[in-house]
Design a protein around this motif. Structure first.
Motif, PDB file in Angstrom:
ATOM      1  N   SER A  15       0.797  -1.238   0.042  1.00 44.36           N
ATOM      2  CA  SER A  15       0.056  -0.040  -0.096  1.00 44.36           C
ATOM      3  C   SER A  15       0.769   1.255   0.074  1.00 44.36           C
ATOM      4  O   SER A  15       0.577   2.224  -0.729  1.00 44.36           O
ATOM      5  CB  SER A  15      -0.848  -0.071   1.192  1.00 44.36           C
ATOM      6  N   SER A  25      -4.925   8.432  -3.971  1.00 41.83           N
ATOM      7  CA  SER A  25      -6.195   7.728  -4.640  1.00 41.83           C
ATOM      8  C   SER A  25      -5.806   6.188  -5.246  1.00 41.83           C
ATOM      9  O   SER A  25      -7.036   5.819  -5.306  1.00 41.83           O
ATOM     10  CB  SER A  25      -6.509   8.626  -5.766  1.00 41.83           C
ATOM     11  N   ASN A  28      -7.273   1.347  -2.432  1.00 39.71           N
ATOM     12  CA  ASN A  28      -8.680   0.723  -2.422  1.00 39.71           C
ATOM     13  C   ASN A  28      -8.328  -0.844  -2.246  1.00 39.71           C
ATOM     14  O   ASN A  28      -7.293  -1.153  -2.814  1.00 39.71           O
ATOM     15  CB  ASN A  28      -9.559   1.316  -3.340  1.00 39.71           C
ATOM     16  N   ILE A  29      -9.534  -1.242  -1.936  1.00 37.21           N
ATOM     17  CA  ILE A  29      -9.263  -2.676  -1.745  1.00 37.21           C
ATOM     18  C   ILE A  29      -8.902  -3.437  -3.009  1.00 37.21           C
ATOM     19  O   ILE A  29      -7.901  -4.220  -2.927  1.00 37.21           O
ATOM     20  CB  ILE A  29     -10.642  -3.225  -1.102  1.00 37.21           C
ATOM     21  N   ARG A  30      -9.501  -3.122  -4.199  1.00 36.78           N
ATOM     22  CA  ARG A  30      -9.139  -3.916  -5.274  1.00 36.78           C
ATOM     23  C   ARG A  30      -7.865  -3.601  -5.709  1.00 36.78           C
ATOM     24  O   ARG A  30      -7.122  -4.490  -6.281  1.00 36.78           O
ATOM     25  CB  ARG A  30     -10.187  -3.389  -6.322  1.00 36.78           C
ATOM     26  N   SER A  31      -7.471  -2.412  -5.747  1.00 35.90           N
ATOM     27  CA  SER A  31      -5.994  -2.149  -6.440  1.00 35.90           C
ATOM     28  C   SER A  31      -4.759  -2.555  -5.513  1.00 35.90           C
ATOM     29  O   SER A  31      -3.953  -3.172  -5.787  1.00 35.90           O
ATOM     30  CB  SER A  31      -5.651  -0.470  -6.434  1.00 35.90           C
ATOM     31  N   SER A  49     -12.764  -3.095   5.988  1.00 37.11           N
ATOM     32  CA  SER A  49     -13.026  -2.120   5.213  1.00 37.11           C
ATOM     33  C   SER A  49     -12.073  -1.291   4.500  1.00 37.11           C
ATOM     34  O   SER A  49     -10.887  -1.348   4.841  1.00 37.11           O
ATOM     35  CB  SER A  49     -14.170  -0.972   5.751  1.00 37.11           C
ATOM     36  N   LYS A  50     -12.537  -0.610   3.351  1.00 37.92           N
ATOM     37  CA  LYS A  50     -11.345   0.191   2.963  1.00 37.92           C
ATOM     38  C   LYS A  50     -11.092   1.158   3.920  1.00 37.92           C
ATOM     39  O   LYS A  50      -9.756   1.684   4.048  1.00 37.92           O
ATOM     40  CB  LYS A  50     -12.178   1.140   1.848  1.00 37.92           C
ATOM     41  N   THR A  51     -11.793   1.890   4.902  1.00 39.35           N
ATOM     42  CA  THR A  51     -11.465   2.697   5.894  1.00 39.35           C
ATOM     43  C   THR A  51     -10.412   2.168   6.805  1.00 39.35           C
ATOM     44  O   THR A  51      -9.397   2.699   7.200  1.00 39.35           O
ATOM     45  CB  THR A  51     -12.858   3.094   6.683  1.00 39.35           C
ATOM     46  N   VAL A  54      -7.054   1.979   4.739  1.00 39.61           N
ATOM     47  CA  VAL A  54      -6.315   3.329   4.628  1.00 39.61           C
ATOM     48  C   VAL A  54      -5.964   3.847   6.114  1.00 39.61           C
ATOM     49  O   VAL A  54      -4.770   4.252   6.057  1.00 39.61           O
ATOM     50  CB  VAL A  54      -7.514   4.474   4.090  1.00 39.61           C
ATOM     51  N   GLY A 106      -8.618  11.219   3.047  1.00 39.27           N
ATOM     52  CA  GLY A 106      -8.954   9.755   2.782  1.00 39.27           C
ATOM     53  C   GLY A 106     -10.050   9.210   3.532  1.00 39.27           C
ATOM     54  O   GLY A 106     -10.811   8.180   3.444  1.00 39.27           O
ATOM     55  N   THR A 110     -16.468   8.699   4.739  1.00 44.60           N
ATOM     56  CA  THR A 110     -16.177   7.340   5.438  1.00 44.60           C
ATOM     57  C   THR A 110     -16.965   7.211   6.832  1.00 44.60           C
ATOM     58  O   THR A 110     -17.167   8.174   7.617  1.00 44.60           O
ATOM     59  CB  THR A 110     -14.994   6.935   5.609  1.00 44.60           C
TER      60      THR A 110
END
Length: 186
Positions: A15, A25, A28-31, A49-51, A54, A106, A110
């Motif tokens: 990450s 940017s 995120n979970i997918r990237s 979660s994404k939160t 991040v 970020g 959220t």
């Protein structure tokens, strides 16, 4: 082909690398899953979660930037401490452009807006307490520099405020703060 990543720390390392290469940017979970060579579901094994992803990434960036050097846990004096802090601020600004001023964005929108701010404040408090401890043990400070009405804690707070201002300006030259220390305490 990406190497398969299977630990929380390796996901955070990936990450951080995505941030360096593509900016905030990109997180995120997918990237992150794609960069790690694992499924999206595997990310959720470590982060709910994404939160959470991040937030953990922000925390790992703070740790990377302000981790004390190995084998040198105590600074010999205030000037060495301030010089190191400014060097780390510059490193953080170069490695993670915009991090100091933009990382909490970020968390906007959220469910946990305060998490990023809380991590930032914890790091700042750690730095502030460390700076205060160095002020109290600095052998170069004249004996009467601190009084009941002008304490080491108050001066550390002033110095830290100047450092935060420098962060916002992306001014990584400690000369002015070092001169204030010299004129005030030595």
């Amino acid at each position: 082909m990406n190497t398969v990543v299977t630990s929380k720390e390796e996901i955070l390392k990936t990450s951080r690398e995505l941030i360096r290469q593509q900016g905030w940017s990109a997180i995120n979970i997918r990237s992150v899953a794609e960069a790690c060579g694992i499924s999206v579901g595997s990310i959720y094994n470590y982060f709910a979660s994404k939160t959470a992803l991040v937030g953990a990434t922000v925390e790992s960036v703070w740790r990377e930037i302000f981790r004390l050097p190995e084998g040198n846990p105590v600074f010999p004096d205030t000037q060495a401490c301030i010089t190191w802090i400014y060097r780390q601020m510059k490193y953080g600004g170069e490695q993670y452009p915009g991090f100091f001023t933009l990382h909490s964005l970020g968390f906007i929108g959220t469910e946990d807006k305060s998490h990023g701010k809380q991590q930032m404040e914890q790091t700042w408090q750690h730095i502030l307490h460390g700076l205060c401890a160095v002020l109290k043990q600095d052998p170069n400070i004249r004996p009467n520099a601190f009084t009941d009405s002008f304490t080491a804690e108050q001066f550390a707070d002033i110095l830290f405020s100047l450092m935060l201002s420098a962060l916002l300006r992306q001014d990584y030259d400690p000369a002015t703060v070092l001169e204030i220390v010299r004129r005030t305490l030595y």
